[in-house]
Design an enzyme around this catalytic site. Structure first.
Site, PDB file in Angstrom:
ATOM      1  N   PRO A 140       6.395 -13.700   2.230  1.00  0.00           N
ATOM      2  CA  PRO A 140       6.761 -15.006   1.666  1.00  0.00           C
ATOM      3  C   PRO A 140       7.783 -15.757   2.519  1.00  0.00           C
ATOM      4  CG  PRO A 140       6.806 -13.335  -0.041  1.00  0.00           C
ATOM      5  CD  PRO A 140       6.560 -12.622   1.250  1.00  0.00           C
ATOM      6  N   GLU A 187       0.395 -12.153   1.902  1.00  0.00           N
ATOM      7  CA  GLU A 187       1.461 -12.737   1.062  1.00  0.00           C
ATOM      8  C   GLU A 187       1.724 -14.184   1.461  1.00  0.00           C
ATOM      9  OE1 GLU A 187       4.761  -9.895   1.050  1.00  0.00           O
ATOM     10  OE2 GLU A 187       3.790  -8.829  -0.593  1.00  0.00           O
ATOM     11  N   GLU A 285      -1.013  -4.599  -2.974  1.00  0.00           N
ATOM     12  CA  GLU A 285       0.096  -3.722  -2.588  1.00  0.00           C
ATOM     13  C   GLU A 285       0.877  -3.327  -3.831  1.00  0.00           C
ATOM     14  OE1 GLU A 285       2.760  -5.419   0.271  1.00  0.00           O
ATOM     15  OE2 GLU A 285       1.153  -6.130   1.594  1.00  0.00           O
ATOM     16  N   ASP A 294      16.763   9.620   1.019  1.00  0.00           N
ATOM     17  CA  ASP A 294      16.217   9.140   2.294  1.00  0.00           C
ATOM     18  C   ASP A 294      16.053  10.330   3.233  1.00  0.00           C
ATOM     19  OD1 ASP A 294      15.629   7.255   4.498  1.00  0.00           O
ATOM     20  OD2 ASP A 294      17.545   8.017   5.262  1.00  0.00           O
TER      21      ASP A 294
HETATM   22 CA    CA Z   1      14.173   5.699   5.168  1.00  0.00          CA
END
Ligand code: CA
Length: 493
Positions: A140, A187, A285, A294
């Site tokens: 976008p 998008e 998506e 992480d």
């Molecule tokens: Ca990562």
């Protein structure tokens, strides 16, 4: 205290100590089981798709993938074995700087898409070609012209885009891909192919669509927006496409539950395009985190304190929660009716190129630097430093690794999570034991098909594999083919 009780306590203590010694006091993500309730799909061809655009750059960086039995396999085969029936791949015109250093994000040019498409076709999966019509990420906020089109007039740009679309599809098909759908822009809320004037954007869509139709009228043309939570605006987009005579088949939106509102609203805006304009609708998506941790040293989109709370986040950050999200989004699209075409999961295998979990100090820094070197060399992070050439203010500045390694269906070691089975188990499957071609009856062709499958000459989808496994050994084998032959010959065993 009874002796038996003491014994139990000692035994429990030994178990805990053993578990701690072997680092398995709690089941790892790859060991957690997941349950999935089937959906009664109204569209018999419901797409259970996945975008794996980064796969080749990951493999070049040394990443491998394993099934739940620990066997290393082609990622595309693991996905097909788990019910994924469609692969989505992004295409950038020229994701390289003048020295031919890749911008990253998989360095997804046409040739990369073709390689992925060929591997998808080998395992019976169709391909959605996602043209960004840019040299790097289009979303976008960004719909920047490809470098080579930057100075073209609108008419010349439309000609260039048409020729590029045809040539790219030709390259991808010639490689062996089974192109089922083409997305003409990604998008495209604010523009496409560098065109941002709303009176001109439909001209780009019309040119792109015409190029796809001319290439093959059987390929579905999809138009993709995001922000479905902007109720009214999303319906307006469907009106706007119709008013401007844009010829397309599929009205697609992104749906990330941490940004894009409720599932009931998603169904509502999709139903509008389906009912008003007789279009197929789908989610191009979606994704969800199975953990907030992480594993590559690059911050994740969903992490502790970031996109991890809110009224539309209905699921735990576990493999079960991840599977539940996928099922719920499929259910929301299916609720539209027969026009509910399917759901693609975004980058469900973009795992780390080097696990940083549990490391600190110099060990962490060393691993992160090793990861950075791989991201730079092979484009396996979301952006490399070379992308400053095209996008200096964002990609060039914040380049790095994967922001979605915690949204993959594989842990940091490449082991499949149980959540992956949502793509298969969401189907209510019925089959006749031995009926490997799912024709509804048992024939000699079924035995032949099992033999061909074992010789890697054909592919059986997960339902067909279960049907072929007539002796319930867990997978098709030569005894199954023999059993089918014996049954047909009248033996009673
Ligand atoms: Ca990562």
């Amino acid at each position: 205290m009874k002796k038996a009780s003491v014994f139990r306590r000692i035994a429990a203590a030994v178990l805990v100590i053993t578990a701690l010694l072997y680092g398995c006091a709690f089941p790892s993500h790859a060991q957690q089981s997941v349950t999935v309730q089937p959906i009664d799909f109204q569209n018999g061809g419901f797409i259970r798709g996945m975008d794996v655009s980064s796969v080749i750059s990951l493999e070049n960086s040394g990443v491998t993938f394993r099934d739940e039995n620990g066997r290393e396999k082609d990622l595309l085969r693991i996905l097909a074995d788990h019910g994924v029936n469609y692969i989505r791949v992004r295409v950038w015109n020229d994701p390289y700087d003048s020295a031919r250093h890749g911008y990253g994000g998989g360095n997804n040019d046409v040739d990369t898409a073709a390689l992925i498409g060929r591997r998808a076709a080998k395992y019976g999966m169709k391909l959605l070609v996602d043209f960004h019509y840019s040299d790097f990420w289009a979303d976008p906020a960004k719909q920047k012209s490809p470098k080579s089109w930057a100075d073209l007039s609108l008419d010349d740009r439309l000609d260039a885009l048409s020729a590029y679309t045809s040539a790219s599809l030709e390259t991808i098909r010639r490689a062996g891909a089974d192109i089922g759908m083409v997305q003409i822009g990604n998008e495209t809320n604010s523009g496409v192919a560098g065109v941002t004037d709303f009176k001109d954007i439909p001209k780009v869509f019309r040119a792109a669509s015409a190029a796809v139709r001319a290439f093959d009228p059987d390929i579905l043309v999809a138009i993709h927006f995001t922000n479905p939570e902007q109720t009214g605006t999303t319906e307006w987009r469907a009106d706007w496409l119709a008013e401007n005579g844009v010829d397309y088949d599929v009205f697609a939106v992104s749906y990330y539950p941490f940004w894009h509102g409720s599932l009931s609203n998603l169904t509502k805006v999709l139903r509008y395009a389906a009912d008003t304009y007789d279009k197929y609708v789908m989610v191009a998506e979606t994704s969800y985190a199975y953990t907030l941790a992480d594993t590559d040293g690059h911050p994740n989109t969903v992490s502790r304190g970031h996109n991890d709370t809110g009224g539309d986040l209905l699921w735990d950050f576990t493999p079960q929660g991840q599977a539940d999200e996928v099922r719920a989004v499929m259910d929301a699209v299916n609720s539209v009716g027969e026009k509910g075409l399917g759901v693609f999961y975004w980058e469900g295998a973009w795992i780390t190129v080097g696990d940083t979990a549990g490391l600190d100090g110099a060990a962490y820094t060393d691993r992160l630097n090793a990861n950075r070197a791989l991201w730079e060399q092979f484009g396996s992070g979301w952006a490399s430093s070379a992308s400053a050439d095209f996008d200096p203010d964002d990609a060039g500045k914040y380049c790095g690794g994967s922001a979605v390694d915690n949204q993959a269906f594989f842990d940091a070691s490449g082991a499949a999570l149980a959540s992956l089975k949502v793509f298969d188990e969401v189907l209510a499957q019925e089959f006749l034991p031995g009926d490997a071609d799912l024709s509804g009856s048992l024939e000699i062709l079924d035995a032949t098909r099992i033999q061909r499958y074992l010789a890697d000459l054909c592919w059986l989808n997960p339902t067909a594999q279960k049907a072929a496994d007539i002796n319930n050994s867990g997978e098709p084998d030569i005894l199954d083919a023999t059993r089918v032959q014996r049954i047909l010959a009248g033996f009673k065993d």
